[in-house]
Design a protein around this motif. Structure first.
Motif, mmCIF file in Angstrom:
data_model
loop_
_atom_site.group_PDB
_atom_site.id
_atom_site.type_symbol
_atom_site.label_atom_id
_atom_site.label_comp_id
_atom_site.label_asym_id
_atom_site.label_seq_id
_atom_site.Cartn_x
_atom_site.Cartn_y
_atom_site.Cartn_z
ATOM 1 N N LYS A 18 0.839 -1.210 0.000
ATOM 2 C CA LYS A 18 0.000 0.000 0.000
ATOM 3 C C LYS A 18 0.868 1.252 0.000
ATOM 4 C CE LYS A 18 -3.569 -2.475 2.572
ATOM 5 N NZ LYS A 18 -4.299 -2.596 3.853
ATOM 6 N N LYS A 22 1.001 4.185 -2.899
ATOM 7 C CA LYS A 22 0.740 5.589 -2.545
ATOM 8 C C LYS A 22 1.896 6.497 -2.945
ATOM 9 C CE LYS A 22 -2.439 5.065 1.383
ATOM 10 N NZ LYS A 22 -2.645 5.302 2.834
ATOM 11 N N GLU A 71 -1.897 1.199 8.562
ATOM 12 C CA GLU A 71 -2.114 0.802 7.163
ATOM 13 C C GLU A 71 -2.424 -0.680 7.019
ATOM 14 O OE1 GLU A 71 -3.055 2.024 3.688
ATOM 15 O OE2 GLU A 71 -1.934 3.482 4.885
#
Length: 306
Positions: A18, A22, A71
């Motif tokens: 992730k 990003k 996260e």
């Protein structure tokens, strides 16, 4: 990152991909989904790669272990549960069967006095308290959180010491209903009048393919490894809670749609409890999970007033 905690390292396998997306980085990172069914040696090899990548991300982008926790699906779900049960900053909170400490860590965002208890360091869990304490340092919460090796059915605390006692995703690790009832009685004893005992556990139902795969893999584990109990249904849980004798009981069922309790484990065909059909079932299930992933089944939250 000169200090490591295996408890936090595992979250990297959920969070790193992730972060990479990003930050728009062209980096191939190990993902938890890809490691189902492989040996512990292969798993640790990939985890070592994840650690190396994390070192660079921490240095270049000032990421923290809280960023990793938040996260990851595991951390995200524990934070949502802590928020759902309305923990107050002034509450003394007990986390029963804290395991790797994920809910204990999440509680520190809401309370300033948390104690986690577990019988870690026995069997295959040697060194877990060391990694638990390292995680407290890495997350910067050691001043608010402590861990004690203790039996939940015989706790070393005075009566009415805590405002809240919680058991989150740990019922499955008990030996059976009798031990669970003894532990619930102890939780009731150590919580003050008007305080709460909270139970959170996955339910034995699936709403989609990913949850079906999770439940299937968990049930194989129950049969073959015998180190966890089947998920209880709501009526079973209520039966135990009512038997212990609480006043008011609140129930909520929530589907977070997260892989918050990964059913990842390794077992070999030489296991005496494996027949060919069951082993083939295990192999087929982990292969499908590598393609589509898995998701934890809905949870039930029972909040009982003492």
């Amino acid at each position: 990152m000169t200090m490591n905690s295996i408890h936090l390292d595992l979250l990297l396998l959920q969070a790193l991909d992730k972060f990479v997306k990003k930050l728009n980085l062209d980096v191939n990172v190990p993902k938890l989904q890809d490691l189902y069914g492989y040996s512990p040696e292969y798993f640790m090899e990939k985890l070592s790669i994840a650690r190396s990548i994390a070192v660079e991300l921490f240095r270049r982008y000032r990421l923290t272990w809280w960023d990793v926790f938040i996260e990851s699906d595991i951390g995200k779900e524990r934070l949502l549960i802590a928020k759902e049960i309305n923990v107050d900053r002034r509450d003394r909170v007990l986390d029963v069967g804290c395991g790797r400490g994920y809910f204990t860590y999440a509680l520190s965002r809401y309370s300033r006095c948390i104690v986690g208890i577990d019988l870690m360091n026995s069997g295959g869990r040697r060194g877990w308290w060391d990694h638990f304490n390292k995680a407290l340092i890495l997350l910067g919460i050691k001043q608010w959180v402590s861990g004690i090796r203790a039996n939940g059915s015989k706790m070393p605390f005075n009566d009415e010491y805590f405002n809240l006692a919680a058991m989150v995703h740990s019922m499955r690790n008990f030996k059976g209903e009798e031990e669970l009832i003894r532990t619930l009685r102890e939780m009731k004893r150590v919580v003050r009048n008007g305080g709460y005992v909270v139970i959170v556990e996955n339910l034995p139902v699936s709403l989609d393919l990913k949850q079906y795969l999770h439940l299937k893999l968990h049930n194989i584990r129950v049969h073959v490894l015998g180190d966890e109990l089947p998920y209880p249904d709501t009526n079973e849980l209520l039966g135990m809670v009512n038997y212990v004798g609480f006043r008011d009981i609140e129930i909520s069922i929530i589907d977070h749609g997260l892989n918050a309790t990964p059913a990842i484990y390794y077992t070999s065909p030489s296991n005496s409890k494996f027949n060919k059909d069951l082993f083939d079932n295990y192999i087929e299930t982990v292969k499908i999970i590598r393609l589509y992933g898995e998701a934890s089944t809905p949870i039930v939250i029972i909040k009982a007033t003492v």
